[in-house]
Enzyme design. Sequence first.
Site, mmCIF file in Angstrom:
data_model
loop_
_atom_site.group_PDB
_atom_site.id
_atom_site.type_symbol
_atom_site.label_atom_id
_atom_site.label_comp_id
_atom_site.label_asym_id
_atom_site.label_seq_id
_atom_site.Cartn_x
_atom_site.Cartn_y
_atom_site.Cartn_z
ATOM 1 C CG ASP A 110 4.494 -3.828 0.753
ATOM 2 O OD1 ASP A 110 5.521 -3.969 0.067
ATOM 3 O OD2 ASP A 110 4.443 -3.086 1.740
ATOM 4 C CE1 TYR A 111 2.532 -12.480 1.723
ATOM 5 C CE2 TYR A 111 1.229 -11.757 -0.170
ATOM 6 C CZ TYR A 111 1.331 -12.429 1.044
ATOM 7 O OH TYR A 111 0.223 -13.033 1.573
ATOM 8 C CD GLU A 112 8.568 -5.130 2.205
ATOM 9 O OE1 GLU A 112 9.573 -5.196 2.948
ATOM 10 O OE2 GLU A 112 7.820 -4.139 2.153
ATOM 11 C CG HIS A 113 10.914 -11.032 3.797
ATOM 12 N ND1 HIS A 113 12.233 -10.657 3.789
ATOM 13 C CD2 HIS A 113 10.243 -10.051 4.474
ATOM 14 C CE1 HIS A 113 12.372 -9.515 4.445
ATOM 15 N NE2 HIS A 113 11.185 -9.121 4.871
ATOM 16 C CB VAL B 255 12.015 -8.034 -3.897
ATOM 17 C CG1 VAL B 255 10.778 -7.199 -4.198
ATOM 18 C CG2 VAL B 255 12.091 -8.352 -2.415
#
Length: 464
Positions: free
Chosen positions: A303-306, A345
């Site tokens: 769930d990496y978002e940046h 993303v």
Amino acid sequence: MASPGKGTTSMTSPKTPGSGSKRKVSPTVGTYAVQCVKCFKWRKIPSKEQYEAIRQSALEDPWVCSRASAWRPRVSYDDPTDLSPDMSRLWVIDKPNIPCPPKGWERLLTLRGEGTCRFADVYYISPCGKRLRSMVEIERFLEENTRYGATISDFNFQIPRPLHDSKRSASEAQIQGANSNLFREYIGAEFTGVKFSDLPINANTQFDFILSFTIDYTTSSPHSPTNGKFNIFWDSETLSPNAVQAIKSKHKNVRVALSLGGDSVGKGYVQFMPSSVSSWVDNAVSSLTNIIQQYHLDGIDIDYEHFDYSDPNTFSECIGQLITQLKKKNIVSFASIAPFDNEQVQSHYSALWNKYGHIIDYVNFQFYAYDNSTTVSQFIQYFNTQASRYSGGKYLNQMSKCKGANKTLIKTVVSGQALSLFLRHPWCMVRDCPYIVDQTISAIAVFVRVRAPPIFSQRTRLSA
């Protein structure tokens, strides 16, 4: 590789000569096949040895049709499938990365006949003809016969599973029916005190808790990146190893995973910032293995978002290699990714999907992130767009009704497009918005079942 079609086999055999009764028969392996990761068509594998060699490296080296040219010149992705499920055969889905038998040994799969409680047995036949049926027997034999030069890691007794089995037990049916009956809940926000037991669990669903989050940042402020050395940022006092064990013991349909990354840590964003692919992967495998084993977890969610300091290819290699190693070592049994509709993303997760989609079990696309004013037609358009981006999959087909949300919108989307709508309450504030599985929630998300892990088919025939 994508999920294959379904098939069954008849267990009825000819009458025994001289008698008026029927005798039982046991099925034997008749055909080996592998599904291409690009065109999703089944290709026959001419020999057991070739099949075992492909299966051994399934996760690291996904199979494509062009490799069939070794025995079938000019094969292409446009050729029709070699096999399709039918009612005369039982399709059996094998496990990936089972090592090839050592030289002189044979791995023998024996499928049991109708009416037995166990589907199949695995045996190893030694060079001297001795049949061994467990790791204990293998270990004893190798200690007494060192001349064969084999090691215990050369053997694996995992059995395949039938693609469709009407005689499964109730508990097996609940778990294996996850393709159409899956509920996933992110849980773990600090300072809320939400416990596993606060959520009512429907015994007829596969229920996944996802602990949020574990982050490769320092735990002390100011938080800084640690290049793949993960620390726990969920409420570990409430959601402890003992709590995980307790909920899984009480509910056999419950799995627990951890989620990597998230949106923020402290007062800043969680950035994906590896120093190098190799160092990040080494650190991540080591630190996550310790956490997963300590907490008795089953899976992993990304769930990496940046990504201000990382390019798509680096992200793809880091996450793809991480999941590959954790699955190969049997640390986790499933993996999911959680992208949302943002250009940066999507570029990173698309790169990951395009190369490593065969080892990703679920795409938890964050449809709830769209504005509350989204119309029915817009939801359908968004869904079709993302289903196309993460193509090659099958979709879950369960709907959960909403309280405090647009019921008409959800029902229309489901009935019109056979979509899968699942509950997701941000930060798991269950006490502020209590719900019952299949009945209430205040936010919606679509969880798309896109691809199964690499799978193989052993088509079986009946033998007297």
